[in-house]
Scaffold this active site. Structure first.
Site, mmCIF file in Angstrom:
data_model
loop_
_atom_site.group_PDB
_atom_site.id
_atom_site.type_symbol
_atom_site.label_atom_id
_atom_site.label_comp_id
_atom_site.label_asym_id
_atom_site.label_seq_id
_atom_site.Cartn_x
_atom_site.Cartn_y
_atom_site.Cartn_z
ATOM 1 C CG ASN A 7 82.984 56.773 88.478
ATOM 2 O OD1 ASN A 7 83.060 57.857 87.904
ATOM 3 N ND2 ASN A 7 83.271 55.630 87.888
ATOM 4 C CD GLU A 384 87.846 51.402 86.082
ATOM 5 O OE1 GLU A 384 88.346 52.388 85.565
ATOM 6 O OE2 GLU A 384 86.813 50.858 85.648
#
Ligand code: AMP
Length: 397
Positions: A7, A384
């Site tokens: 990420n 996530e």
């Protein structure tokens, strides 16, 4: 198969390694201050002490190089060779209308994502840099892009078309996209598991309340509406973002304050929200401490934040003709006991009754509604990274 999840932000990068045979987190870490003085990687192998290295990292490629070194390190690494990483999952913020699901990255995907840069100028470029760096360092490993916008692509047009000239949608792709989709999807699926009901039989309202915050209406597992819009500025009041305001205010403030191009946007994104109202902080812990000390604007900020969440919950109950469960997630949703109490207070006529004792919990999956509450209220920590790893595994196994 082991999956590396990346990420990538503009100057920071979060990563995780998961073994997808049993969905076990093996290691995670954070690189901060990429391209600045004092670049640092903090790596943590599960059940081991954190390892930190301060070393110059000029670029995202340097940062990813250090991530890969940490992963194969004989002491705190989790693989003996990079070939053990079967695939890499990348978080990508914006896919426009192009993708309603995660996708294996090839040249056509990269071209499509480049085209979305103007829709997410702050987020997509670092996401793309992360992909390029991984492709260079791991040329034979498949890569998957998992999009924040994908889950919301099922919304019906009445939810995503703005009441401005239709040609702006056609010409400039101006519409509601919605964000935090991976989180909304994850907690919706977990809620169905926790309630032991098929997601196709549920109407859910998912409240992702963090520094950025959004609410979604999810019916039969399909996103029907969401509070963030063309950008992540619309919707709820947030840490530093205004959320919904009368658009005429923008032109008015510009004139009154003599703002330069882009300054109004900066104010609405970075100086507004609970920070702007309170003048104290964007962090709810600070706000609550100030409110306890009698700071009236901090109290007001808390009330306005809760009021907005309640308004969206009411709207989405209307849109879906009811709700079976309301889910709280992200920093505030998972940890702020007082905020959940204020949001759910006095909603008994809608069948929403919070159990004040069960609500005294932080960061742990729990059902926090009273036994006689028609609508279940759930606390579900978001994950996530796991969702990204699952999609990556599904597409690459
Ligand atoms: P996130 O963006 O999901 O990481 O959420 C970060 C925000 O969660 C912080 O800015 C705080 O406002 C909030 N938060 C985290 N822990 C707590 C807590 N114990 N009580 C209240 N708010 C919290």
């Amino acid at each position: 198969m082991k999956v590396l999840v990346i990420n990538c932000g503009s100057s920071s990068l979060k990563y995780q390694v998961l073994d997808m045979r049993n969905e076990v987190l093996e290691a995670k870490g954070l690189v901060e201050r990429i391209g600045m003085e004092g670049s640092v990687i903090t790596h943590e192998k599960t059940d081991m002490e954190k390892f930190q290295l301060i070393t110059p990292m000029e670029s995202h490629k340097d940062a990813i190089g250090h991530v890969l070194d940490a992963i194969v390190d004989p002491n705190h690494g989790v693989v003996s060779d990079m070939s053990e990483i079967g695939a890499v999952g990348h978080r990508v913020v914006h896919a426009g209308e192009k993708y309603a699901d995660s996708v294996i990255i090839d040249d056509s995907v990269l071209t499509a994502l480049e085209e979305c840069v103007e829709l997410a100028p702050l987020h997509n470029p670092p996401n793309l840099l992360g992909i390029a760096a991984c492709q260079e360092l791991m040329p034979n490993t498949p890569m998957v892009a998992v999009f924040d916008t994908a889950f919301h692509q099922t919304m019906p047009p009445e939810s995503y078309i703005y009441a401005i000239p239709y040609e702006y949608y056609e010409k400039h792709k101006i519409r509601r996209y919605g964000f935090h989709g991976t989180s909304h999807k994850y907690v919706a699926e977990r809620a169905a598991d926790m309630l032991n009901v098929d997601i196709k039989d549920l109407k859910l309202i998912t409240c992702h309340l963090g520094n950025g915050a959004s609410v979604s209406a999810i019916k039969r597992g399909i996103c029907m509406d969401t509070s963030m819009g063309f950008t992540p500025l619309e919707g709820l009041v947030m840490g530093t973002r205004s959320g919904d305001i009368d658009p005429a205010i923008v032109t008015y403030i510009r004139e009154k304050e003599g703002l330069e191009q882009g300054e109004a946007n900066e104010i609405l994104n970075k100086k507004s929200g609970v920070l702007g109202i309170s003048g104290v902080s964007s962090d709810f812990r600070d706000l609550e401490a100030a409110a306890e000390d009698g700071n009236e604007r901090a109290m007001l900020a808390i009330k306005i934040f809760a009021h907005k969440v309640r308004s969206y919950i009411g709207a989405y109950i209307g849109e879906m003709n009811g709700v079976d469960a309301i889910i709280f997630t992200a920093g505030v949703g998972e940890n702020d006991i007082a905020m959940r109490d204020i949001i759910c207070n006095d909603m008994g006529n809608l069948g929403i009754k919070l159990d004040l004792v069960k609500n005294k919990v932080r960061g742990k999956e729990s059902i926090i509604s009273r036994d006689d509450s028609k609508v279940k209220i759930l606390l579900i920590p978001t994950n996530e990274e796991l969702m990204i790893a699952r999609d990556t595994y599904r597409l690459c196994k």
